[in-house]
Design a protein around this motif. Structure first.
Motif, PDB file in Angstrom:
ATOM      1  N   ASP A  25     -21.354 -11.103  38.237  1.00 44.16           N
ATOM      2  CA  ASP A  25     -21.015 -11.605  36.906  1.00 44.16           C
ATOM      3  C   ASP A  25     -20.688 -10.438  35.985  1.00 44.16           C
ATOM      4  O   ASP A  25     -21.521  -9.580  35.726  1.00 44.16           O
ATOM      5  CB  ASP A  25     -22.164 -12.420  36.325  1.00 44.16           C
ATOM      6  N   GLY A  26     -19.466 -10.398  35.506  1.00 42.79           N
ATOM      7  CA  GLY A  26     -19.001  -9.318  34.647  1.00 42.79           C
ATOM      8  C   GLY A  26     -18.246  -8.236  35.382  1.00 42.79           C
ATOM      9  O   GLY A  26     -17.469  -7.501  34.782  1.00 42.79           O
ATOM     10  N   HIS A  31     -21.367  -3.082  39.678  1.00 42.85           N
ATOM     11  CA  HIS A  31     -20.620  -3.854  40.667  1.00 42.85           C
ATOM     12  C   HIS A  31     -19.425  -3.071  41.201  1.00 42.85           C
ATOM     13  O   HIS A  31     -19.129  -3.096  42.400  1.00 42.85           O
ATOM     14  CB  HIS A  31     -20.118  -5.158  40.045  1.00 42.85           C
ATOM     15  N   GLN A  32     -18.738  -2.398  40.297  1.00 38.88           N
ATOM     16  CA  GLN A  32     -17.552  -1.643  40.706  1.00 38.88           C
ATOM     17  C   GLN A  32     -17.900  -0.568  41.727  1.00 38.88           C
ATOM     18  O   GLN A  32     -17.197  -0.387  42.730  1.00 38.88           O
ATOM     19  CB  GLN A  32     -16.894  -1.019  39.478  1.00 38.88           C
ATOM     20  N   SER A 164     -26.526  -3.683  33.685  1.00 41.85           N
ATOM     21  CA  SER A 164     -26.828  -5.009  34.232  1.00 41.85           C
ATOM     22  C   SER A 164     -26.065  -6.064  33.452  1.00 41.85           C
ATOM     23  O   SER A 164     -25.680  -5.848  32.302  1.00 41.85           O
ATOM     24  CB  SER A 164     -28.327  -5.306  34.154  1.00 41.85           C
ATOM     25  N   SER A 165     -25.886  -7.219  34.078  1.00 42.08           N
ATOM     26  CA  SER A 165     -25.223  -8.330  33.399  1.00 42.08           C
ATOM     27  C   SER A 165     -26.037  -8.787  32.197  1.00 42.08           C
ATOM     28  O   SER A 165     -25.476  -9.157  31.155  1.00 42.08           O
ATOM     29  CB  SER A 165     -25.015  -9.496  34.376  1.00 42.08           C
ATOM     30  N   THR A 166     -27.363  -8.754  32.312  1.00 40.82           N
ATOM     31  CA  THR A 166     -28.219  -9.165  31.193  1.00 40.82           C
ATOM     32  C   THR A 166     -28.040  -8.238  30.001  1.00 40.82           C
ATOM     33  O   THR A 166     -27.936  -8.700  28.849  1.00 40.82           O
ATOM     34  CB  THR A 166     -29.687  -9.174  31.636  1.00 40.82           C
ATOM     35  N   LEU A 171     -25.823  -7.540  24.477  1.00 45.22           N
ATOM     36  CA  LEU A 171     -25.018  -6.778  23.525  1.00 45.22           C
ATOM     37  C   LEU A 171     -23.893  -7.632  22.937  1.00 45.22           C
ATOM     38  O   LEU A 171     -23.647  -7.612  21.725  1.00 45.22           O
ATOM     39  CB  LEU A 171     -24.432  -5.533  24.209  1.00 45.22           C
ATOM     40  N   VAL A 172     -23.197  -8.367  23.794  1.00 46.05           N
ATOM     41  CA  VAL A 172     -22.094  -9.210  23.313  1.00 46.05           C
ATOM     42  C   VAL A 172     -22.612 -10.242  22.327  1.00 46.05           C
ATOM     43  O   VAL A 172     -22.036 -10.439  21.238  1.00 46.05           O
ATOM     44  CB  VAL A 172     -21.372  -9.897  24.494  1.00 46.05           C
TER      45      VAL A 172
END
Length: 327
Positions: A25-26, A31-32, A164-166, A171-172
Motif C-alpha cells: 500500500d503506497g 516497498h521500492q 511505513s504505510s501507517t 502525515l497525509v
C-alpha cells in the motif's frame, strides 16, 4: 511488466522465479527497495522477477469495519510497481478461502507449484498464511524443505524513523504532505474525473476550478494546498481546496483545483493532483470579496512554492504490457 490475475493466466510459463510478496500500500521507499532487491536477485540467478500482491487488501476481508483509508487504489499500485522493474505482477484475489490457508499451503499452491519459486524476498516484518504464522523463520524452514531460499530486507529509515504505510497515512491526514515526498519518492497524489460543480469558481470568483469526482480513499486534511495538476501527461501549477467550502455552507467533501496558466475544457477528463505543500486551513470568509482576495494570495503563494527547485515534479508513466515480451 506482465500483469496476471490467476496462475492460469501465466500458463505455467515460468521456469524459475524470484518472488517478493506483500500488500504494497503506497509503494513507498521500503516497498521500492524490496522490489528492486527481488529484481537484482532474479537477474543474478537467471530467474523471472515476480511481485505477488492482493486485491482487495486483506484487511478489507479480515477486518472490514476497521480498515484505514488506503494510500493507493489497485490500479495505481500496479502502475507504481511496474516502475521498479519486475517482469511479472501476480494480483491475487484475496478472500476467506485464501485467508484460511496455512503458510505451507499458500507457499506450495501459489509460489512453489504456481511460480516455480527458487528465491523469496520479504520485508523485515512480513507474515503470510493463517494467523500470520508465516514469519521469516517459518518460511526459511519451508525453503529448506521445498528447495527455495529466503532473503529478508532490513527496515528502510528516513529521518530516523522507519518508512511505513501507517506513517505516510498519518502525515497525509494531518496535512503534512511535504514530508511525505521522501517517504514515497514522489508527491502524494489522487486521481479523478473532472465533473460539473457548483459553477462558482469561474463565474462568481474569477478563478475557474476543476472539481474532482472522488474515488481515492485517503485525502489530506481540509485546507488549501500548492499542487501540480497532471493533464494528459503534462504538469500545470495549481492551487487546490479540500473541504466543504464553509463560506457557501456546503456539507460534502470536495476537491477543487485551480490550474495556473491553463485554458481549456477539462470536463470528463481524468486528472492527477499531486500535493506539494499546505498553504493554510480552510476557513469561512465574511463575503465574496474577502474570499476572492484570499484566493489571489493563495495563488501567488502557490506559484512561489512550486517555482522552487525542490518542488519540481518529474512524471513517468510506464507501459503496462500483457504479452510475453512485456517488461
Amino acid at each position: 511488466m506482465i500483469v496476471a490475475h490467476t496462475l492460469q493466466d501465466l500458463a505455467h510459463s515460468i521456469a524459475g522465479s524470484c518472488v517478493t510478496i506483500g500488500n504494497f500500500d503506497g509503494v513507498h521507499k521500503g516497498h521500492q527497495k524490496l522490489i528492486e532487491m527481488a529484481c537484482v536477485r532474479a537477474k543474478a540467478r537467471g530467474l523471472v522477477s515476480v511481485v505477488v500482491t492482493f486485491d482487495p487488501h486483506p484487511l478489507r476481508v479480515l477486518r472490514a469495519d476497521k480498515t484505514p483509508p488506503f494510500i493507493t487504489l489497485t490500479e495505481q499500485k500496479i502502475e507504481l510497481i511496474s516502475q521498479y522493474g519486475p517482469q511479472v505482477c501476480l494480483l491475487l484475489k484475496f478472500d476467506m478461502d485464501m485467508a484460511r490457508l496455512s503458510p505451507e499451503e499458500f507457499v506450495m499452491k501459489y509460489l512453489v507449484d504456481g511460480l516455480n519459486m527458487k528465491e523469496l524476498v520479504i520485508g523485515y516484518d512480513y507474515h503470510l498464511g493463517k494467523g500470520r504464522a508465516g514469519d521469516f523463520e517459518t518460511l526459511s524452514q519451508l525453503g529448506e524443505k521445498h528447495g527455495f531460499t529466503v532473503d529478508r530486507l532490513d527496515p528502510v529509515s528516513i529521518d530516523n524513523a522507519i518508512v511505513s504505510s501507517t506513517r505516510i497515512r498519518d502525515l497525509v491526514q494531518a496535512g503534512k504532505v511535504w514530508p511525505v515526498r521522501p517517504l514515497l519518492g514522489r508527491f502524494y497524489q489522487i486521481k479523478g474525473e473532472v465533473v460539473h460543480g457548483m459553477n462558482r469558481g469561474g463565474k462568481l470568483l474569477g478563478f475557474p476550478t476543476a472539481n474532482l469526482k472522488l474515488v481515492d480513499e485517503l485525502f489530506p486534511k481540509p485546507g488549501v494546498y500548492a499542487i501540480w495538476v497532471e493533464v494528459e501527461g503534462e504538469p500545470y501549477m495549481g492551487v487546490a481546496n479540500i473541504g466543504k467550502n464553509p463560506t457557501f455552507g456546503n456539507d460534502a467533501l470536495s476537491v477543487e483545483a485551480h490550474l495556473l496558466d491553463f485554458s481549456g475544457d477539462l470536463y470528463g477528463t481524468d486528472i492527477r493532483v499531486h500535493f506539494v505543500q499546505r498553504i493554510r486551513d480552510e476557513k469561512k470568509f465574511n463575503g465574496i470579496d474577502e474570499l476572492k482576495e484570499r484566493i489571489r494570495t493563495d495563488v501567488e503563494l502557490g506559484r512561489q512554492i512550486l517555482s522552487q527547485p525542490d518542488a519540481a515534479i518529474k512524471l513517468t508513466r510506464p507501459y503496462l504490457g500483457s504479452g510475453p515480451d512485456a517488461g
